[in-house]
Write a protein that holds these residues in place. Structure first.
Motif, PDB file in Angstrom:
ATOM      1  N   GLU A  45       0.833  -1.199   0.000  1.00  0.00           N
ATOM      2  CA  GLU A  45       0.000   0.000   0.000  1.00  0.00           C
ATOM      3  C   GLU A  45       0.864   1.244   0.000  1.00  0.00           C
ATOM      4  O   GLU A  45       2.004   1.238   0.483  1.00  0.00           O
ATOM      5  CB  GLU A  45      -0.907   0.023   1.226  1.00  0.00           C
ATOM      6  N   SER A  46       0.315   2.320  -0.534  1.00  0.00           N
ATOM      7  CA  SER A  46       1.002   3.611  -0.500  1.00  0.00           C
ATOM      8  C   SER A  46      -0.025   4.729  -0.531  1.00  0.00           C
ATOM      9  O   SER A  46      -1.170   4.514  -0.924  1.00  0.00           O
ATOM     10  CB  SER A  46       1.976   3.739  -1.678  1.00  0.00           C
ATOM     11  N   PHE A  47       0.395   5.892  -0.079  1.00  0.00           N
ATOM     12  CA  PHE A  47      -0.442   7.083  -0.182  1.00  0.00           C
ATOM     13  C   PHE A  47       0.450   8.308  -0.233  1.00  0.00           C
ATOM     14  O   PHE A  47       1.613   8.275   0.158  1.00  0.00           O
ATOM     15  CB  PHE A  47      -1.477   7.181   0.952  1.00  0.00           C
ATOM     16  N   THR A  48      -0.113   9.379  -0.746  1.00  0.00           N
ATOM     17  CA  THR A  48       0.595  10.644  -0.892  1.00  0.00           C
ATOM     18  C   THR A  48      -0.193  11.730  -0.185  1.00  0.00           C
ATOM     19  O   THR A  48      -1.421  11.798  -0.312  1.00  0.00           O
ATOM     20  CB  THR A  48       0.755  10.996  -2.388  1.00  0.00           C
ATOM     21  N   LEU A  49       0.509  12.567   0.552  1.00  0.00           N
ATOM     22  CA  LEU A  49      -0.107  13.673   1.271  1.00  0.00           C
ATOM     23  C   LEU A  49       0.464  14.992   0.785  1.00  0.00           C
ATOM     24  O   LEU A  49       1.678  15.114   0.642  1.00  0.00           O
ATOM     25  CB  LEU A  49       0.179  13.554   2.777  1.00  0.00           C
ATOM     26  N   PRO A  50      -0.377  15.981   0.573  1.00  0.00           N
ATOM     27  CA  PRO A  50       0.162  17.303   0.256  1.00  0.00           C
ATOM     28  C   PRO A  50       0.769  17.918   1.511  1.00  0.00           C
ATOM     29  O   PRO A  50       0.361  17.598   2.626  1.00  0.00           O
ATOM     30  CB  PRO A  50      -1.072  18.084  -0.205  1.00  0.00           C
ATOM     31  N   ALA A  51       1.730  18.774   1.318  1.00  0.00           N
ATOM     32  CA  ALA A  51       2.355  19.477   2.445  1.00  0.00           C
ATOM     33  C   ALA A  51       2.614  20.919   2.042  1.00  0.00           C
ATOM     34  O   ALA A  51       2.734  21.226   0.864  1.00  0.00           O
ATOM     35  CB  ALA A  51       3.660  18.788   2.841  1.00  0.00           C
ATOM     36  N   ARG A  52       2.658  21.756   3.045  1.00  0.00           N
ATOM     37  CA  ARG A  52       2.972  23.173   2.832  1.00  0.00           C
ATOM     38  C   ARG A  52       4.372  23.437   3.370  1.00  0.00           C
ATOM     39  O   ARG A  52       4.868  22.677   4.203  1.00  0.00           O
ATOM     40  CB  ARG A  52       1.972  24.052   3.572  1.00  0.00           C
ATOM     41  N   PRO A  53       5.008  24.510   2.952  1.00  0.00           N
ATOM     42  CA  PRO A  53       6.339  24.815   3.486  1.00  0.00           C
ATOM     43  C   PRO A  53       6.356  24.916   5.015  1.00  0.00           C
ATOM     44  O   PRO A  53       7.326  24.511   5.649  1.00  0.00           O
ATOM     45  CB  PRO A  53       6.696  26.158   2.839  1.00  0.00           C
ATOM     46  N   ASP A  54       5.270  25.400   5.607  1.00  0.00           N
ATOM     47  CA  ASP A  54       5.251  25.582   7.060  1.00  0.00           C
ATOM     48  C   ASP A  54       4.950  24.296   7.840  1.00  0.00           C
ATOM     49  O   ASP A  54       5.130  24.269   9.056  1.00  0.00           O
ATOM     50  CB  ASP A  54       4.262  26.681   7.451  1.00  0.00           C
ATOM     51  N   ASN A  55       4.503  23.219   7.160  1.00  0.00           N
ATOM     52  CA  ASN A  55       4.234  21.985   7.894  1.00  0.00           C
ATOM     53  C   ASN A  55       4.860  20.747   7.245  1.00  0.00           C
ATOM     54  O   ASN A  55       4.580  19.627   7.668  1.00  0.00           O
ATOM     55  CB  ASN A  55       2.730  21.781   8.086  1.00  0.00           C
ATOM     56  N   ALA A  56       5.703  20.913   6.274  1.00  0.00           N
ATOM     57  CA  ALA A  56       6.255  19.777   5.525  1.00  0.00           C
ATOM     58  C   ALA A  56       7.011  18.795   6.415  1.00  0.00           C
ATOM     59  O   ALA A  56       6.816  17.581   6.305  1.00  0.00           O
ATOM     60  CB  ALA A  56       7.157  20.276   4.397  1.00  0.00           C
ATOM     61  N   LEU A  57       7.841  19.284   7.295  1.00  0.00           N
ATOM     62  CA  LEU A  57       8.583  18.374   8.179  1.00  0.00           C
ATOM     63  C   LEU A  57       7.667  17.694   9.186  1.00  0.00           C
ATOM     64  O   LEU A  57       7.873  16.531   9.534  1.00  0.00           O
ATOM     65  CB  LEU A  57       9.717  19.105   8.894  1.00  0.00           C
TER      66      LEU A  57
END
Length: 73
Positions: A45-57
């Protein structure tokens, strides 16, 4: 390092692997967007999540917390 990181348009900013689960923080040069890709080789299984510069880590370190709404569907 994942195969996706080798492409021209995707840069892998961080990577970790444990117990068959790989997590990669990626940046698209073309769209200037961040995403976290999680792959579980044991379950296939796999999934992808969007991230923003302020919460990427934060998303990179705790992807399952951010995926809860996706996994519950």
């Amino acid at each position: 390092m994942s195969q996706l990181a080798a492409t021209e348009t995707i840069a892998e900013l961080a990577y970790r692997e444990s117990n068959g689960i790989t997590i990669s923080l990626q940046w698209s040069r073309r769209s200037n967007r961040l995403r976290v890709v999680v792959e579980d080789s044991q379950r296939g299984e796999s999934f992808t999540l969007p991230a923003r510069p302020d919460n990427a880590l934060e998303v990179f370190h705790h992807p399952y917390a951010y995926a809860q709404p996706l996994l519950a569907a």
